[in-house]
Design a protein around this motif. Sequence first.
Motif, PDB file in Angstrom:
ATOM      1  N   ILE A 235      40.021  42.229  28.776  1.00 27.43           N
ATOM      2  CA  ILE A 235      40.229  41.103  29.691  1.00 27.43           C
ATOM      3  C   ILE A 235      41.615  40.525  29.439  1.00 27.43           C
ATOM      4  N   ASP A 236      42.096  39.711  30.411  1.00 30.00           N
ATOM      5  CA  ASP A 236      43.424  39.123  30.198  1.00 30.00           C
ATOM      6  C   ASP A 236      43.310  37.873  29.330  1.00 30.00           C
ATOM      7  N   GLU A 237      44.457  37.443  28.820  1.00 26.64           N
ATOM      8  CA  GLU A 237      44.448  36.367  27.830  1.00 26.64           C
ATOM      9  C   GLU A 237      43.917  35.051  28.401  1.00 26.64           C
ATOM     10  N   ALA A 238      44.235  34.770  29.663  1.00 23.16           N
ATOM     11  CA  ALA A 238      43.774  33.509  30.265  1.00 23.16           C
ATOM     12  C   ALA A 238      42.250  33.480  30.329  1.00 23.16           C
ATOM     13  N   THR A 239      41.649  34.599  30.733  1.00 25.02           N
ATOM     14  CA  THR A 239      40.184  34.679  30.777  1.00 25.02           C
ATOM     15  C   THR A 239      39.608  34.512  29.378  1.00 25.02           C
ATOM     16  N   PHE A 240      40.237  35.192  28.417  1.00 27.70           N
ATOM     17  CA  PHE A 240      39.767  35.092  27.032  1.00 27.70           C
ATOM     18  C   PHE A 240      39.757  33.636  26.575  1.00 27.70           C
ATOM     19  N   ASP A 241      40.888  32.958  26.796  1.00 25.72           N
ATOM     20  CA  ASP A 241      40.994  31.580  26.315  1.00 25.72           C
ATOM     21  C   ASP A 241      40.001  30.657  27.018  1.00 25.72           C
ATOM     22  N   ALA A 242      39.714  30.956  28.287  1.00 24.08           N
ATOM     23  CA  ALA A 242      38.818  30.082  29.042  1.00 24.08           C
ATOM     24  C   ALA A 242      37.353  30.335  28.703  1.00 24.08           C
ATOM     25  N   GLU A 243      37.000  31.597  28.467  1.00 27.51           N
ATOM     26  CA  GLU A 243      35.573  31.936  28.408  1.00 27.51           C
ATOM     27  C   GLU A 243      35.058  32.326  27.024  1.00 27.51           C
ATOM     28  N   HIS A 244      35.955  32.553  26.085  1.00 29.52           N
ATOM     29  CA  HIS A 244      35.488  33.074  24.790  1.00 29.52           C
ATOM     30  C   HIS A 244      35.968  32.233  23.614  1.00 29.52           C
ATOM     31  N   ASN A 245      35.958  30.914  23.806  1.00 28.16           N
ATOM     32  CA  ASN A 245      36.379  30.025  22.723  1.00 28.16           C
ATOM     33  C   ASN A 245      35.197  29.293  22.083  1.00 28.16           C
ATOM     34  N   GLY A 246      33.971  29.637  22.487  1.00 27.86           N
ATOM     35  CA  GLY A 246      32.801  28.954  21.941  1.00 27.86           C
ATOM     36  C   GLY A 246      32.232  29.680  20.737  1.00 27.86           C
TER      37      GLY A 246
END
Lengths: 321, 321
Positions: free
Chosen positions: B231-242
């Motif tokens: 995935i791209d970094e923006a998606t990663f930062d938005a969806e996988h920080n929990g």
Amino acid sequence: MTKIRAAIVGYGNLGKSVEKLIAQQPDMELVGIFSRRETLDTETPVFNVADAEKHTEDIDLLFLCMGSATDIPEQAPGFAAFACTVDTYDNHRDVPRHRRVMDEAARAAGNVSVVSTGWDPGMFSINRVYGAAMLAANHQQHTFWGPGLSQGHSDALRRISGVQKAVQYTLPSEEALEKARRGEAAGLTGKQTHQRHCYVVAPESEHERIEDEIRTMADYFVGYEVEVNFIDEATFDAEHNGMPHGGHVITTGDTGGFNHTVEYILKLERNPDFTASSQIAFGRAAYRLKEQGQTGAFTVLEVAPYLLSPEPLEDLVSRDV
Amino acid sequence: MTKIRAAIVGYGNLGKSVEKLIAQQPDMELVGIFSRRETLDTETPVFNVADAEKHTEDIDLLFLCMGSATDIPEQAPGFAAFACTVDTYDNHRDVPRHRRVMDEAARAAGNVSVVSTGWDPGMFSINRVYGAAMLAANHQQHTFWGPGLSQGHSDALRRISGVQKAVQYTLPSEEALEKARRGEAAGLTGKQTHQRHCYVVAPESEHERIEDEIRTMADYFVGYEVEVNFIDEATFDAEHNGMPHGGHVITTGDTGGFNHTVEYILKLERNPDFTASSQIAFGRAAYRLKEQGQTGAFTVLEVAPYLLSPEPLEDLVSRDV
């Protein structure tokens, strides 16, 4: 290992389940069954319930398998004088009073009585307390019952004129379960969270009137989502002779922007067997608490989990923690 | 009401969650945080961990929020000399040794230490013991973890050359869950019951090689059903920080032709918050056990459920039993 010498008082569905399941316990033996009847259809020795006092030297633990309506309130304190006891008293509102009188009786005799075991009250009570304690600050909690046979509602169906055979199952509404898991079920009542499914054997000419009587029966069916199924007697006898039950305790809580869901689920093919399983485990705990020097009455909330297991604490700590 | 005067040792994710959640407890106040660092980004008073002894008069209960790898084994017994303690030591195989050394230290000082709280070890341990005790004679039991973030597996992904960001979630296999609920999962291994889902940020030219390195990584991924998502970094930062986690403890048993299923499920949006919730409840129990005249170490199996609740036993018996 010295086995716990157990006896049963009362030989209905629950007493029969306890008898069957004691035979599977590595640490218990069944000495006898106390009954008002002179003979029972069992190979276990049968004693007259009036002679209980004569057997106190031979019995460590009494499984009180009598009804909650009148027998437990009237007779349970008397048995606490003879041995440790464990009951399944299920009149939720009256548990504080029952605990108090059992505490006095057991304490006076140096015994331990565990009260209101089973699954609700019992394991569901424990899960309500654990769930709320985990999410202490800010939680919602809901108990759902079923899918399960409701004795009271089945009796109500059978009182309708023309009904030959009938059972009623209570089921949680799937929509309400999902709402509870999301913490969005606040304010929902039992009528909104449960459905009532009826299976009825009756002459076809009477179906319309019977269905109408069911749907308009106050307290029992009005306000619920009700399903009425007329079936033939052969299907009834084949498919509706069990005593399934179960349910859910769902607790949700918010820890500052984060949601957590704790859910405890029971799916029971035979309600009295699981009630008996719980009663046996808490009976073991009663015996052990007395061995530890305790006396008096305990609710399931006051019994540490390891006391329910036939295995030594050290083995549980090594394997299960 | 006199509040329990609590302090925290260690200020990582767990210590921060405990700090946040103590503020929500009706019966606790946070006196300070012990740290090796001189200042922390918090309004709570910060004490040097070397000065713990100076504060023993002001503190009833220490939340040991240090790492299980080396800090807990080395330092926890020392803290048991100062106050009641509660830890989340999660090296399952070493719990018996930890319990023993904490028991000695706490007993010598007249304190109570509750060890290995949280959810696994912790609430899952309790549910393993309850489930097996209910269906004592003849049961199967399975623990499933997830959907949840696995720190160790995420670290393994990040060590692969070319990987910029990565997380790994462990999930129970739905098929294995269903088998366990039917009592048909005997002999299934962790590899058969869990899947591993990876979310990776990396240059597109490297995807094929990285996916190949993941799928062939022994111990971590070989033998598991693995899903690799770039995935791209923006998606990663938005969806996988929990830090979601949870799982299931499923026990099935047969009471002579009838099957019963007991299932305990946790769905946690923030793993450290729920671990802290459990630690706080068992910390309360440590304090109360000492008030009752107990000393020494207790596992979660040895703590009666009512001791976890901020509410009086009488209220719990009236409402929850």
